[in-house]
Design an enzyme around this catalytic site. Structure first.
Site, PDB file in Angstrom:
ATOM      1  N   ALA A  66      56.897  61.498  14.402  1.00 35.19           N
ATOM      2  CA  ALA A  66      57.460  61.358  15.746  1.00 35.19           C
ATOM      3  C   ALA A  66      57.069  62.614  16.519  1.00 35.19           C
ATOM      4  CB  ALA A  66      58.974  61.229  15.647  1.00 35.19           C
ATOM      5  N   GLY A 111      57.440  59.893  10.772  1.00 37.28           N
ATOM      6  CA  GLY A 111      57.315  58.549  11.338  1.00 37.28           C
ATOM      7  C   GLY A 111      55.986  57.893  11.009  1.00 37.28           C
ATOM      8  N   GLU A 114      56.501  56.457   7.649  1.00 39.23           N
ATOM      9  CA  GLU A 114      57.399  55.308   7.823  1.00 39.23           C
ATOM     10  C   GLU A 114      56.666  54.123   8.453  1.00 39.23           C
ATOM     11  OE1 GLU A 114      60.122  58.041   9.822  1.00 39.23           O
ATOM     12  OE2 GLU A 114      61.737  57.146   8.641  1.00 39.23           O
ATOM     13  N   GLU A 134      60.875  65.753   7.335  1.00 40.76           N
ATOM     14  CA  GLU A 134      61.918  65.919   8.360  1.00 40.76           C
ATOM     15  C   GLU A 134      62.926  67.013   8.016  1.00 40.76           C
ATOM     16  OE1 GLU A 134      60.830  63.020   7.218  1.00 40.76           O
ATOM     17  OE2 GLU A 134      60.596  61.594   8.864  1.00 40.76           O
TER      18      GLU A 134
HETATM   19  N1  COA Z   1      54.690  66.039  17.212  1.00 44.17           N
HETATM   20  C1  COA Z   1      54.145  66.613  18.290  1.00 44.17           C
HETATM   21  N2  COA Z   1      52.965  67.261  18.261  1.00 44.17           N
HETATM   22  C2  COA Z   1      52.321  67.294  17.077  1.00 44.17           C
HETATM   23  C3  COA Z   1      52.834  66.705  15.925  1.00 44.17           C
HETATM   24  C4  COA Z   1      54.079  66.042  16.021  1.00 44.17           C
HETATM   25  N3  COA Z   1      54.633  65.421  14.980  1.00 44.17           N
HETATM   26  N4  COA Z   1      51.972  66.938  14.897  1.00 44.17           N
HETATM   27  C5  COA Z   1      50.948  67.623  15.418  1.00 44.17           C
HETATM   28  N5  COA Z   1      51.171  67.854  16.736  1.00 44.17           N
HETATM   29  C6  COA Z   1      50.302  68.558  17.675  1.00 44.17           C
HETATM   30  C7  COA Z   1      50.378  70.057  17.496  1.00 44.17           C
HETATM   31  O1  COA Z   1      51.499  70.594  18.154  1.00 44.17           O
HETATM   32  C8  COA Z   1      49.068  70.477  18.119  1.00 44.17           C
HETATM   33  O2  COA Z   1      49.201  70.434  19.518  1.00 44.17           O
HETATM   34  P1  COA Z   1      48.639  71.651  20.434  1.00 44.17           P
HETATM   35  O3  COA Z   1      47.159  71.663  20.159  1.00 44.17           O
HETATM   36  O4  COA Z   1      48.968  71.219  21.833  1.00 44.17           O
HETATM   37  O5  COA Z   1      49.344  72.859  19.965  1.00 44.17           O
HETATM   38  C9  COA Z   1      48.108  69.348  17.710  1.00 44.17           C
HETATM   39  O6  COA Z   1      48.943  68.244  17.420  1.00 44.17           O
HETATM   40  C10 COA Z   1      47.290  69.663  16.485  1.00 44.17           C
HETATM   41  O7  COA Z   1      48.176  70.007  15.430  1.00 44.17           O
HETATM   42  P2  COA Z   1      48.069  71.364  14.574  1.00 44.17           P
HETATM   43  O8  COA Z   1      49.426  71.665  14.017  1.00 44.17           O
HETATM   44  O9  COA Z   1      47.413  72.438  15.388  1.00 44.17           O
HETATM   45  O10 COA Z   1      47.060  70.885  13.431  1.00 44.17           O
HETATM   46  P3  COA Z   1      46.937  71.504  11.963  1.00 44.17           P
HETATM   47  O11 COA Z   1      45.717  70.882  11.386  1.00 44.17           O
HETATM   48  O12 COA Z   1      47.052  72.962  11.983  1.00 44.17           O
HETATM   49  O13 COA Z   1      48.218  70.924  11.155  1.00 44.17           O
HETATM   50  C11 COA Z   1      49.818  69.242  10.489  1.00 44.17           C
HETATM   51  C12 COA Z   1      48.360  69.558  10.925  1.00 44.17           C
HETATM   52  C13 COA Z   1      49.977  67.730  10.399  1.00 44.17           C
HETATM   53  C14 COA Z   1      50.107  69.866   9.107  1.00 44.17           C
HETATM   54  C15 COA Z   1      50.795  69.834  11.526  1.00 44.17           C
HETATM   55  O14 COA Z   1      50.393  69.407  12.816  1.00 44.17           O
HETATM   56  C16 COA Z   1      52.222  69.399  11.346  1.00 44.17           C
HETATM   57  O15 COA Z   1      52.913  69.918  10.464  1.00 44.17           O
HETATM   58  N6  COA Z   1      52.712  68.463  12.173  1.00 44.17           N
HETATM   59  C17 COA Z   1      54.066  68.017  12.142  1.00 44.17           C
HETATM   60  C18 COA Z   1      54.321  67.117  10.956  1.00 44.17           C
HETATM   61  C19 COA Z   1      55.776  66.696  10.886  1.00 44.17           C
HETATM   62  O16 COA Z   1      56.660  67.479  10.628  1.00 44.17           O
HETATM   63  N7  COA Z   1      56.011  65.403  11.126  1.00 44.17           N
HETATM   64  C20 COA Z   1      57.301  64.829  11.054  1.00 44.17           C
HETATM   65  C21 COA Z   1      57.920  64.753  12.381  1.00 44.17           C
HETATM   66  S1  COA Z   1      59.474  63.919  12.282  1.00 44.17           S
END
Ligand code: COA
Length: 260
Positions: A66, A111, A114, A134
């Site tokens: 999400a 999400g 999910e 989460e």
């Molecule tokens: N919601 C909003 N934005 C997200 C996102 C999410 N769930 N996951 C990634 N993004 C965005 C980042 O903020 C970033 O945006 P920016 O360039 O404007 O800063 C862009 O996507 C790229 O992500 P980034 O974190 O820079 O890539 P990465 O390769 O370093 O890491 C992940 C990849 C997936 C490990 C990391 O993005 C992450 O942990 N995301 C969240 C995962 C999560 O907790 N999901 C559950 C949510 S309930």
């Protein structure tokens, strides 16, 4: 509805739904969830579509969860609405009257995991990563993850991933039954299309009844499920395709299904 965050295409009775926010790793914001809702209603009503493939845009992510920027603003009451909305859309996918294959092409977190769980069949690329992280954000899975993950891989394993937030790499996901098959990234869509075409070549009334019967095991007792199975079996027996399929076998020829 005009779609901003998904791409929707139909080719040879196969629908392709691609979540398309690659700059945010296809994170599900409110608009994207609404678009998914709309597209799956349209798919359910479109008799030309027999199978759906759901995937994410770009090479990095299926769906990274999400949208955390939107999550951050939720109040207690909004949190309930947020979860119920997502749950309703994902249940619509699970209860769709035709099979949905998730082609998981990268991160499937929160999400995103999910969403894959709401699909009927999961295929993954070698670099796919699943997880319910989460707990790191101070919340729990709210789009059905506590229920569907526990059912699929058992509650002990599901709790391990939900409580630690640990990621599940593709090979591990295959080992624990979270995905059906793992393929090199460049083969994933070809394999998903191959499977969709094979399903599309069968008698579609039988495909739909089988999907409905199997999905119902999540909600029904065994005796209720068997009762439903018998009714759906009977519906197949009333179809032209049943006569054609059995007759073709007896005549040692290929069946010519008309989906009637
Ligand atoms: N919601 C909003 N934005 C997200 C996102 C999410 N769930 N996951 C990634 N993004 C965005 C980042 O903020 C970033 O945006 P920016 O360039 O404007 O800063 C862009 O996507 C790229 O992500 P980034 O974190 O820079 O890539 P990465 O390769 O370093 O890491 C992940 C990849 C997936 C490990 C990391 O993005 C992450 O942990 N995301 C969240 C995962 C999560 O907790 N999901 C559950 C949510 S309930």
């Amino acid at each position: 509805m005009d779609y901003e965050n998904i791409i929707f295409e139909v080719k040879d009775s196969i629908a392709f739904v691609t979540i398309n926010r690659p700059e945010k790793l296809n994170a599900l914001n409110e608009r994207t969830v609404n678009e998914l809702d709309d597209v799956f209603v349209n798919i359910s009503r479109d008799d030309e579509i027999n199978v759906v493939i759901l995937t994410g845009s770009g090479e990095k992510a299926f769906v990274a969860g999400a949208d955390i920027a939107e999550l951050n603003k939720l109040t207690l009451l909004q949190g309930r609405e947020f979860a119920e909305k997502g749950q309703a859309v994902f249940s619509k996918i699970e209860k769709l009257n035709k099979p949905v294959i998730a082609a998981v092409n990268g991160y499937a977190l929160g999400g995103g995991c999910e969403l894959a769980l709401a699909c009927h069949i999961r295929l993954a690329s070698e670099h796919a990563v699943f997880g319910q992280p989460e707990v790191n954000l101070g919340i729990i899975p709210g789009y059905g993850g506590t229920q569907r993950l526990a059912r699929l891989i058992n509650s002990g394993r599901a709790l391990e991933y939900i409580l630690t937030g640990d990621y599940i790499k593709a090979a591990e996901a295959e080992k624990i039954g979270l995905v059906n098959h793992v393929y090199p990234a460049e083969e994933l869509m070809t394999k998903a299309i191959e499977m969709a075409k094979k399903i599309n070549s069968k008698a579609q009334i039988a495909v739909r009844m089988a999907t409905k019967a199997v999905v119902s095991c999540n909600e029904l007792s065994e005796s209720e499920g068997l009762h439903l199975e018998a009714s759906l079996f009977a519906i197949c027996c009333g179809s032209e395709d049943f006569k054609e399929g059995t007759q073709a076998f007896l005549e040692k020829r290929k069946p010519n299904f008309k989906n009637r």
